[in-house]
Scaffold this active site. Structure first.
Site, short mmCIF file in Angstrom:
data_model
loop_
_atom_site.label_atom_id
_atom_site.label_comp_id
_atom_site.label_asym_id
_atom_site.label_seq_id
_atom_site.Cartn_x
_atom_site.Cartn_y
_atom_site.Cartn_z
CB THR A 127 3.10 0.73 6.62
OG1 THR A 127 1.73 0.66 7.06
CG2 THR A 127 3.97 0.39 7.83
NE ARG A 168 -2.77 -4.45 6.58
CZ ARG A 168 -3.29 -4.62 5.37
NH1 ARG A 168 -4.24 -5.48 5.17
NH2 ARG A 168 -2.84 -3.94 4.34
CG ASP A 218 1.93 -2.47 11.17
OD1 ASP A 218 2.63 -1.95 10.28
OD2 ASP A 218 0.99 -3.25 10.91
CG ASP A 277 4.30 -7.64 8.11
OD1 ASP A 277 5.35 -8.09 8.58
OD2 ASP A 277 3.22 -8.27 8.09
CG ASP A 306 -1.16 0.19 8.74
OD1 ASP A 306 -1.95 1.14 8.54
OD2 ASP A 306 -1.21 -0.88 8.10
NE ARG A 364 -1.42 -4.19 0.54
CZ ARG A 364 -2.25 -3.20 0.84
NH1 ARG A 364 -3.37 -3.06 0.18
NH2 ARG A 364 -1.96 -2.34 1.80
N GLY A 404 0.84 -1.21 0.00
CA GLY A 404 0.00 0.00 0.00
C GLY A 404 0.86 1.25 0.00
O1 F6P Z 1 -1.47 -1.01 5.43
C1 F6P Z 1 -1.95 0.23 5.03
C2 F6P Z 1 -3.47 0.21 4.95
O2 F6P Z 1 -3.89 1.49 4.55
C3 F6P Z 1 -4.18 -0.24 6.22
O3 F6P Z 1 -4.24 0.76 7.20
C4 F6P Z 1 -5.51 -0.64 5.66
O4 F6P Z 1 -6.13 -1.61 6.49
C5 F6P Z 1 -5.15 -1.24 4.33
O5 F6P Z 1 -3.88 -0.72 3.96
C6 F6P Z 1 -6.14 -0.95 3.23
O6 F6P Z 1 -5.73 -1.64 2.11
P1 F6P Z 1 -6.37 -1.42 0.66
O7 F6P Z 1 -5.81 -0.16 0.12
O8 F6P Z 1 -5.95 -2.62 -0.11
O9 F6P Z 1 -7.86 -1.32 0.86
#
Ligand code: F6P
Length: 327
Positions: free
Chosen positions: A130, A176, A134, A107, A132, A76, A15
């Site tokens: 990220t 997340r 994390d 991650d 997040d 991804r 992401g």
């Molecule tokens: O890991 C980054 C993040 O934005 C998270 O906070 C969230 O849960 C996820 O990616 C959303 O992913 P996507 O863009 O695939 O909906």
């Protein structure tokens, strides 16, 4: 020790997060400074397997430090989780005479890098990004600071309208399964309550906060909820509150991907710049299979094997502070 490199590959994976372009710029400028060419890979690991490569130059990365998103695009990749996919990727790197790789990822991308480096021998350095926050081995990941500031500004605006109409808002932020964004943003906006996956969400506590707020004639209440909260996110919690207090004006706001975009803050630009230069230095020092991070303002290297997901550590004093502030 200074190791010689001629052509390193650079990709962004997973992401997106604000600050990726600042990191790209720093890697390219640092590598070119040392006489190393940089091959940009489009679309993350997908582009690595497809040979979607393009030379990046110092001049070509001008004017991108302030831009959100990633000029290299990202993905991804499911294909890269297979042995065959990773073999294809390695062949492409060899075909393009790549002698080192810098990955800007999170991650999931690091898991791909661990599998890849266990099967193929090429110096690999990772930079953590990220929103997040994390990941082990760094105080902050690229993108987190911008995300919490974006969320804070959005919730400040929500506070204005909530105050005007005596409303209760449940605001869901990303992260997340981690509560870093919710915890810090919640403190920053003066939320009446913050719910995160790392602590048990006690609805009885929320009802007490609401009752107290009601008796003190509070004109607004903001509850920040991490999307990964075990009770089920802001939608579930606000529904329960709606049912219990039909007399209250309850509203739900899910901030969503707005938190991933926008121009990076100064902190994110500087972090991305330091980590980008640090990643090139790591390669030159002969480091491999490591992640470069920043801890207490120092650049540190963590083996990729240990650069894994982490949860927010809630100490008793953090817990006490949350209780004090929501009282
Ligand atoms: O890991 C980054 C993040 O934005 C998270 O906070 C969230 O849960 C996820 O990616 C959303 O992913 P996507 O863009 O695939 O909906």
């Amino acid at each position: 020790m200074v190791t010689a490199f001629h052509n390193i590959a650079l990709l962004t994976s997973g992401g997106d997060a604000p600050g990726l372009n600042a990191a790209i710029r720093a890697v390219v400028r640092a590598a070119n400074y040392h006489g190393i060419a940089v091959t940009g890979i489009h679309d993350g690991y997908d582009g690595m397997m497809d040979g979607d490569f393009q030379e990046l130059t110092s001049a070509g990365v001008s004017g991108i430090i302030q831009r959100g998103g990633t000029i290299l695009k990202s993905s991804r990749s499911d294909r890269f989780t297979t042995v065959e996919g990773r073999r294809l990727a390695f062949e492409q790197l060899k075909r393009h005479h790549i002698d080192g790789v810098i990955l800007i990822g999170g991650d999931g991308s690091f898991a791909g890098a661990r599998a890849f480096t266990a099967e193929h021998s090429i110096p690999f350095v990772a930079i953590p990004k990220t929103i997040d926050n994390d990941i082990n081995g760094t105080d902050f990941t690229i993108g987190y600071d911008t995300a919490i500031n974006t969320a804070m500004e959005a919730i400040d605006k929500i506070r204005d309208t909530a105050e005007s109409h005596n409303k209760i808002f449940f605001v869901e932020v990303m992260g997340r399964d981690a509560g870093f964004i919710a915890y810090r943003t919640g403190l920053g906006v003066g939320a009446e309550a913050i719910y995160i996956p790392e602590t048990k969400t006690d609805l009885q506590h929320l009802y007490t906060v609401l009752d107290k707020g009601w008796s003190r004639k509070k004109s607004s209440i903001i509850v920040v909820v991490a999307e990964g909260d075990e009770v089920g996110g802001a939608a579930t919690i606000s529904k329960k509150v709606n049912e219990r207090y039909p007399q209250f004006a309850v509203r739900l706001c899910i901030l969503g991907h707005i938190q991933r975009g926008g121009s990076p803050t100064c902190s994110d630009r500087v972090l991305a710049t330091r980590l980008g230069v640090g990643a090139v230095n790591a390669l030159l020092e002969g480091q491999s299979n490591i992640m470069v991070g920043e801890i207490n303002h120092d650049i540190v290297y963590t083996p990729l094997a240990d650069a894994r997901k982490r949860a927010l550590q809630i100490t008793p004093s953090m817990m006490e502070m949350l209780n004090i502030l929501s009282s």
